[in-house]
Design a protein around this motif. Structure first.
Motif, PDB file in Angstrom:
ATOM      1  N   ALA A 232       0.868  -1.186   0.000  1.00 43.77           N
ATOM      2  CA  ALA A 232       0.000   0.000   0.000  1.00 43.77           C
ATOM      3  C   ALA A 232       0.898   1.228   0.000  1.00 43.77           C
ATOM      4  O   ALA A 232       2.044   1.186   0.489  1.00 43.77           O
ATOM      5  N   PRO A 233       0.426   2.359  -0.561  1.00 42.95           N
ATOM      6  CA  PRO A 233       1.261   3.566  -0.593  1.00 42.95           C
ATOM      7  C   PRO A 233       1.526   4.111   0.813  1.00 42.95           C
ATOM      8  O   PRO A 233       0.698   3.993   1.715  1.00 42.95           O
ATOM      9  N   ALA A 234       2.712   4.729   0.981  1.00 42.91           N
ATOM     10  CA  ALA A 234       3.119   5.339   2.259  1.00 42.91           C
ATOM     11  C   ALA A 234       3.636   6.734   1.987  1.00 42.91           C
ATOM     12  O   ALA A 234       4.169   7.029   0.910  1.00 42.91           O
ATOM     13  N   GLY A 235       3.471   7.605   2.963  1.00 43.98           N
ATOM     14  CA  GLY A 235       3.954   8.983   2.844  1.00 43.98           C
ATOM     15  C   GLY A 235       4.100   9.612   4.220  1.00 43.98           C
ATOM     16  O   GLY A 235       4.076   8.924   5.244  1.00 43.98           O
ATOM     17  N   THR A 236       4.233  10.928   4.237  1.00 45.03           N
ATOM     18  CA  THR A 236       4.433  11.636   5.505  1.00 45.03           C
ATOM     19  C   THR A 236       3.144  11.784   6.308  1.00 45.03           C
ATOM     20  O   THR A 236       3.182  12.214   7.459  1.00 45.03           O
ATOM     21  N   THR A 237       2.003  11.439   5.674  1.00 47.98           N
ATOM     22  CA  THR A 237       0.723  11.449   6.383  1.00 47.98           C
ATOM     23  C   THR A 237       0.445  10.064   6.956  1.00 47.98           C
ATOM     24  O   THR A 237       0.657   9.056   6.271  1.00 47.98           O
ATOM     25  N   SER A 238      -0.020  10.021   8.201  1.00 48.97           N
ATOM     26  CA  SER A 238      -0.307   8.735   8.847  1.00 48.97           C
ATOM     27  C   SER A 238      -1.496   8.055   8.157  1.00 48.97           C
ATOM     28  O   SER A 238      -2.506   8.707   7.840  1.00 48.97           O
ATOM     29  N   ARG A 239      -1.396   6.718   7.924  1.00 50.63           N
ATOM     30  CA  ARG A 239      -2.438   5.940   7.286  1.00 50.63           C
ATOM     31  C   ARG A 239      -2.676   4.660   8.083  1.00 50.63           C
ATOM     32  O   ARG A 239      -1.809   4.207   8.843  1.00 50.63           O
TER      33      ARG A 239
END
Length: 318
Positions: A232-239
């Motif tokens: 799954a995509p990851a970034g600087t926003t919490s998911r």
């Protein structure tokens, strides 16, 4: 008291006279030589002259003292005043050129003088390792959660959701418009479709199956080391990704890690019997930059030589 005797001379013979009557005494005085008389006069002079000189000296001294006393009273201001002791030269700090007059208080405000200090040039040194800010390595948290009897995949997966096994062994139903955020890796072992889940999964707006009122279906594998891989995509926003899995006569192991490095989350689930047991894992993650989250759900141990292994039902992402 005896009266002085007066000598009268007649010719060369000196006749003594009575001091009171002026008459000559009956006795004839002996004649006094003239040289002796002259010597007598010289001795008197000698006494009078020194006395005169001494008297004159005393008068001169008295007069001089009077003059000095008079001058002392009239010319007091002319006398030199005592001066303070001289001090050695002391250097001024700061130099006179940098000093400024201190303003006196007045009715009108006086602007405060400003002074500019030239910038001090200091050699720049790189910060030590302790002073350098530690970059954010990312975070991965794995917790186990219970499962409701009926799971609404569309309500949970606001970004994307996926279900396996509705139409067959290799069927995959997913959110229409979910942009394929949840992806499965290529299969590495044989899989089987099952309908043994104690929960039901429903959805609306799916593809290729648009709607389901609730299905207990899913897929499974057998033997140690086999399983499934998701991303799954990851970034600087919490998911948050929620994974619905199970096991049959096996111990399953979940591993969650970021492609950007950093911490890794793990968890295990064990089912010793030959019936399917299910559970859900909630994975909360955040990466220091754009990347992806990789999940592996594999058989860590098999307790049945026939087909002990792990199962996969659904996943949601928000």
């Amino acid at each position: 008291m005896t009266a002085p005797l007066t000598i009268r001379t007649t010719g060369r013979t000196a006749v003594p006279e009575d001091p009171y009557t002026g008459r000559t005494t009956g006795r004839r005085a002996k004649a006094v030589p003239a040289a002796l008389l002259e010597d007598r006069r010289r001795h008197l002079t000698d006494y009078l002259l020194p006395a005169t000189v001494i008297l004159a000296g005393v008068l001169v001294v008295v007069a001089g003292g009077f003059v000095i006393s008079h001058l002392g009273q009239d010319d007091t201001a002319a006398l030199p005043q005592p001066q303070p002791p001289a001090l050695p030269d002391v250097p001024l700090d700061p130099p006179p050129a940098s000093q400024f007059p201190i303003p006196l208080e007045s009715d009108t405000p006086t602007p405060t003088p400003s002074f500019s200090t030239p910038p001090t040039t200091r050699p720049t040194t790189p910060p030590s390792r302790k002073e350098r800010p530690t970059p954010f390595p990312g975070s991965v948290s794995v917790t186990r959660a219970g499962i409701a009897g009926l799971v609404d995949l569309g309500a949970e997966g606001s970004r994307d959701w996926v279900h396996w096994g509705q139409e067959g062994t290799f069927s995959l139903e997913r959110k229409d418009g979910g942009d394929f955020a949840i992806l499965e890796g290529a299969p590495t072992a044989p899989r089987f479709r099952h309908g043994l889940s104690p929960q039901r999964f429903r959805w609306d707006g799916g593809s290729p199956v648009e709607h389901s009122d609730g299905t207990p279906t899913g897929i499974r594998t057998c033997d140690k080391g086999n399983g499934f891989t998701l991303s799954a995509p990851a970034g600087t926003t919490s998911r948050t990704l929620k994974l619905y899995v199970g096991a049959v006569a096996a111990r399953g192991k979940l591993t969650a890690k970021l492609s950007t490095g950093g911490p890794v989350g793990t968890a295990t689930f064990t089912q010793s019997g030959n019936n399917l047991a299910t559970t859900a894992y909630v994975i909360t993650y955040r990466a220091p930059k754009a990347g992806k989250l990789t999940l592996t759900w594999t058989t860590d141990a098999s307790f049945d030589d026939d087909c002990g292994g792990v199962a996969l039902e659904a996943a949601t992402l928000r």
